[in-house]
Design an enzyme around this catalytic site. Sequence first.
Site, PDB file in Angstrom:
ATOM      1  N   LYS A 119     132.807  39.146 -87.156  1.00 24.99           N
ATOM      2  CA  LYS A 119     133.105  40.091 -86.087  1.00 24.99           C
ATOM      3  C   LYS A 119     133.906  41.255 -86.656  1.00 24.99           C
ATOM      4  O   LYS A 119     134.544  41.053 -87.689  1.00 24.99           O
ATOM      5  CB  LYS A 119     133.861  39.414 -84.952  1.00 24.99           C
ATOM      6  CG  LYS A 119     135.333  39.095 -85.281  1.00 24.99           C
ATOM      7  CD  LYS A 119     136.088  38.664 -84.070  1.00 24.99           C
ATOM      8  CE  LYS A 119     136.829  39.808 -83.422  1.00 24.99           C
ATOM      9  NZ  LYS A 119     138.208  39.982 -83.890  1.00 24.99           N
ATOM     10  N   ASP A 146     132.055  33.718 -84.421  1.00 32.23           N
ATOM     11  CA  ASP A 146     133.204  33.952 -83.551  1.00 32.23           C
ATOM     12  C   ASP A 146     134.074  32.728 -83.795  1.00 32.23           C
ATOM     13  O   ASP A 146     133.738  31.631 -83.345  1.00 32.23           O
ATOM     14  CB  ASP A 146     132.766  34.020 -82.083  1.00 32.23           C
ATOM     15  CG  ASP A 146     133.943  34.303 -81.170  1.00 32.23           C
ATOM     16  OD1 ASP A 146     135.009  33.685 -81.384  1.00 32.23           O
ATOM     17  OD2 ASP A 146     133.818  35.120 -80.257  1.00 32.23           O
ATOM     18  N   HIS A 147     135.160  32.904 -84.537  1.00 29.47           N
ATOM     19  CA  HIS A 147     135.858  31.704 -85.022  1.00 29.47           C
ATOM     20  C   HIS A 147     136.434  30.838 -83.893  1.00 29.47           C
ATOM     21  O   HIS A 147     136.716  29.669 -84.093  1.00 29.47           O
ATOM     22  CB  HIS A 147     136.909  32.042 -86.084  1.00 29.47           C
ATOM     23  CG  HIS A 147     138.214  32.544 -85.549  1.00 29.47           C
ATOM     24  ND1 HIS A 147     138.414  33.836 -85.162  1.00 29.47           N
ATOM     25  CD2 HIS A 147     139.391  31.908 -85.332  1.00 29.47           C
ATOM     26  CE1 HIS A 147     139.655  33.981 -84.742  1.00 29.47           C
ATOM     27  NE2 HIS A 147     140.273  32.817 -84.828  1.00 29.47           N
ATOM     28  N   HIS A 149     136.130  36.541 -78.318  1.00 32.61           N
ATOM     29  CA  HIS A 149     136.788  35.242 -78.100  1.00 32.61           C
ATOM     30  C   HIS A 149     136.947  34.904 -76.610  1.00 32.61           C
ATOM     31  O   HIS A 149     136.650  33.798 -76.172  1.00 32.61           O
ATOM     32  CB  HIS A 149     138.176  35.219 -78.743  1.00 32.61           C
ATOM     33  CG  HIS A 149     138.177  35.598 -80.200  1.00 32.61           C
ATOM     34  ND1 HIS A 149     137.147  35.299 -81.041  1.00 32.61           N
ATOM     35  CD2 HIS A 149     139.104  36.251 -80.954  1.00 32.61           C
ATOM     36  CE1 HIS A 149     137.426  35.752 -82.261  1.00 32.61           C
ATOM     37  NE2 HIS A 149     138.599  36.331 -82.232  1.00 32.61           N
ATOM     38  N   LYS A 179     149.211  41.342 -77.825  1.00 34.55           N
ATOM     39  CA  LYS A 179     150.032  41.090 -79.010  1.00 34.55           C
ATOM     40  C   LYS A 179     151.490  41.225 -78.585  1.00 34.55           C
ATOM     41  O   LYS A 179     151.806  41.865 -77.591  1.00 34.55           O
ATOM     42  CB  LYS A 179     149.712  42.109 -80.095  1.00 34.55           C
ATOM     43  CG  LYS A 179     148.238  42.087 -80.520  1.00 34.55           C
ATOM     44  CD  LYS A 179     148.082  41.875 -81.999  1.00 34.55           C
ATOM     45  CE  LYS A 179     146.635  41.780 -82.423  1.00 34.55           C
ATOM     46  NZ  LYS A 179     146.265  40.472 -82.933  1.00 34.55           N
ATOM     47  N   ASP A 221     138.865  43.751 -79.801  1.00 33.86           N
ATOM     48  CA  ASP A 221     139.291  42.752 -80.786  1.00 33.86           C
ATOM     49  C   ASP A 221     139.216  41.329 -80.226  1.00 33.86           C
ATOM     50  O   ASP A 221     138.846  40.405 -80.941  1.00 33.86           O
ATOM     51  CB  ASP A 221     140.727  43.075 -81.224  1.00 33.86           C
ATOM     52  CG  ASP A 221     141.220  42.174 -82.346  1.00 33.86           C
ATOM     53  OD1 ASP A 221     140.441  41.938 -83.293  1.00 33.86           O
ATOM     54  OD2 ASP A 221     142.377  41.707 -82.277  1.00 33.86           O
ATOM     55  N   LYS A 267     136.974  26.177 -83.040  1.00 33.65           N
ATOM     56  CA  LYS A 267     138.191  25.435 -82.686  1.00 33.65           C
ATOM     57  C   LYS A 267     137.777  24.183 -81.917  1.00 33.65           C
ATOM     58  O   LYS A 267     136.996  24.267 -80.978  1.00 33.65           O
ATOM     59  CB  LYS A 267     139.130  26.301 -81.835  1.00 33.65           C
ATOM     60  CG  LYS A 267     139.739  27.473 -82.605  1.00 33.65           C
ATOM     61  CD  LYS A 267     140.635  28.304 -81.701  1.00 33.65           C
ATOM     62  CE  LYS A 267     141.060  29.608 -82.344  1.00 33.65           C
ATOM     63  NZ  LYS A 267     142.217  29.546 -83.198  1.00 33.65           N
TER      64      LYS A 267
HETATM   65  C1  BG6 Z   1     141.048  37.693 -84.611  1.00 38.10           C
HETATM   66  C2  BG6 Z   1     141.641  39.017 -84.201  1.00 38.10           C
HETATM   67  O1  BG6 Z   1     139.666  37.663 -84.358  1.00 38.10           O
HETATM   68  O2  BG6 Z   1     141.681  36.653 -83.883  1.00 38.10           O
HETATM   69  C3  BG6 Z   1     143.136  39.032 -84.422  1.00 38.10           C
HETATM   70  O3  BG6 Z   1     141.027  40.058 -84.957  1.00 38.10           O
HETATM   71  C4  BG6 Z   1     143.787  37.854 -83.739  1.00 38.10           C
HETATM   72  O4  BG6 Z   1     143.707  40.247 -83.957  1.00 38.10           O
HETATM   73  C5  BG6 Z   1     143.079  36.558 -84.116  1.00 38.10           C
HETATM   74  O5  BG6 Z   1     145.148  37.799 -84.128  1.00 38.10           O
HETATM   75  C6  BG6 Z   1     143.596  35.392 -83.300  1.00 38.10           C
HETATM   76  O6  BG6 Z   1     143.040  34.216 -83.808  1.00 38.10           O
HETATM   77  P1  BG6 Z   1     143.788  32.813 -83.644  1.00 38.10           P
HETATM   78  O7  BG6 Z   1     142.835  31.839 -84.251  1.00 38.10           O
HETATM   79  O8  BG6 Z   1     145.079  32.952 -84.384  1.00 38.10           O
HETATM   80  O9  BG6 Z   1     143.991  32.622 -82.174  1.00 38.10           O
END
Ligand code: BG6
Length: 528
Positions: free
Chosen positions: A184, A213-214, A276, A376, A271, A218
Amino acid sequence: MNEENQIATETETVSTTTAAAPFATLVEPQRAMNAQQCVVVIFGASGDLARRKLVPALYNLASGNGAAGNFKILGVGRTQMTDEEFTNQMRDAVQSAKDTDDFAEDKWRGFAGRLNYMVGDPNDDGVHEELAARLDELKRDGAGTNYLFYLSTPPSVAPSIIKGLSAAGLASETEGWRRIIIEKPFGRDIQSARELNAVVASAFKEHQVFRIDHYLGKETVQNILVFRFGNTIFEPIWNRNYVDFVEITAAETVGVEGRAAYYEEAGALRDMVANHLLQLLTLTAMEPPVAYDAESVREEKVQVLRSIRAMTPEQVAERTVRARYAAGTIDNQTVPAYEAEPGVNENSQIETYAAVEFRIENWRWAGVPFYVRTGKRLARRVTEVVVHFKRTPQALFSRTPKDEIEPNAVVLRIQPDEGIGVHVGAKLPGVEMKTSVVKMDFRYESTFGVRSPAAYETLLLDAIEGDATLFTRADETEAEWRLITPIEEAWAHGDAPPLSTYAAGGEGPEEANKLLAREGKGWRKIAK
Ligand code: BG6
């Protein structure tokens, strides 16, 4: 006992133990062994993501029970480095990675033997031919002919890599499988996502493509599906007859962490919400798929996105909030305002907080608002989905509205304290009929005694195995942007809603509270 039985027994032991088991045993040994021999080619190997997430995840896969995945790694990056220098850099990366808690010299030595590096700028002519030659060399050394290409590069570089791979014959599956993982952001609006999908489709077939999409990697995100479709007791009430509203929160305490150049182009909506949070929404709202496989699951997710109407500028003014953090205090540390962060443009109008009300116009969800918010520098790091149920039809135990039992809620905690809470009303001990809300709580850590594998570990293994269930399909990425682009466009015109501010370390802007208050609802507190 044959080998298969032995493995099954080991797996059972892991899942029932209550003592903390070493992290590296978490990927089922059997699955890992099934992973076919391949070369993982990482474009952008000298970059931040490769160091922080990808290489540590591959280390975990490689060192778990010594059996996980028979792969070599070829890093491609612009930084001039020898194989040895790259290996040393990756050693530091694995040692300091948050998700690797069992660094050991012998495991490292085994892993280091898998690492290779090649200097290459994806925009240069001939770099992909050079890559093909390097892969041939690895083949002669016994690395096989299956290739997984990982694009850990800025989106602007993706088209030239994809075209280059295709021109060098590296997308064709005549000699082994070829797969591509694309990081992404997948485009920055509907138009660019379409264009990128077209470039991808000109070189690869959809079954070769893994848009990552990580969040889908999870464990707790996947557990939303198990919770909903692996039990009978929740699904009958998971609809507009019983649900009042749904809130989805991804709050972070971190700021832009040296990523201002990227963030100034993205902002919170692109973002986090465009990917997500919309993924969490689709998993919460989707219909049961006919099977747990890539096509069936993704089909149902796309249907949810299609059931949401893109907003008009008037609706954007009413149903969205954007804001950015001012200076404040988090964990007793003073933190600067967004505009004082290094690399932020003086006239920046980028938001670090976004809240959106989505309406899913289908039979199951008509009339139920889905509120999502992310920001954030908020009070606490917490990601959760909360399904709020309607009040009981009769207030049997209260004399005044104030004494009424709070409605039921199901809290799906994605991180931290991964687990699920069910909030129900109960009688307080005592002679009087007084009531309160109690929480039935399931926690991953105390129940299973193991830490979940990192998202990238699960997703890399899935891609090596060719399972795209936890990756986004071409039409899904476009369906996400179809909802986000009208909001970005209305915001870009500068009128409504205005960009407001919130103090770092707080709950977010007041406007987000108003978004829910006008419907008589409220967010759960972010601070503990
Ligand atoms: C990323 C964003 O995809 O996900 C970041 O670009 C964000 O801005 C991050 O901090 C959050 O990921 P996680 O796994 O820490 O919730």
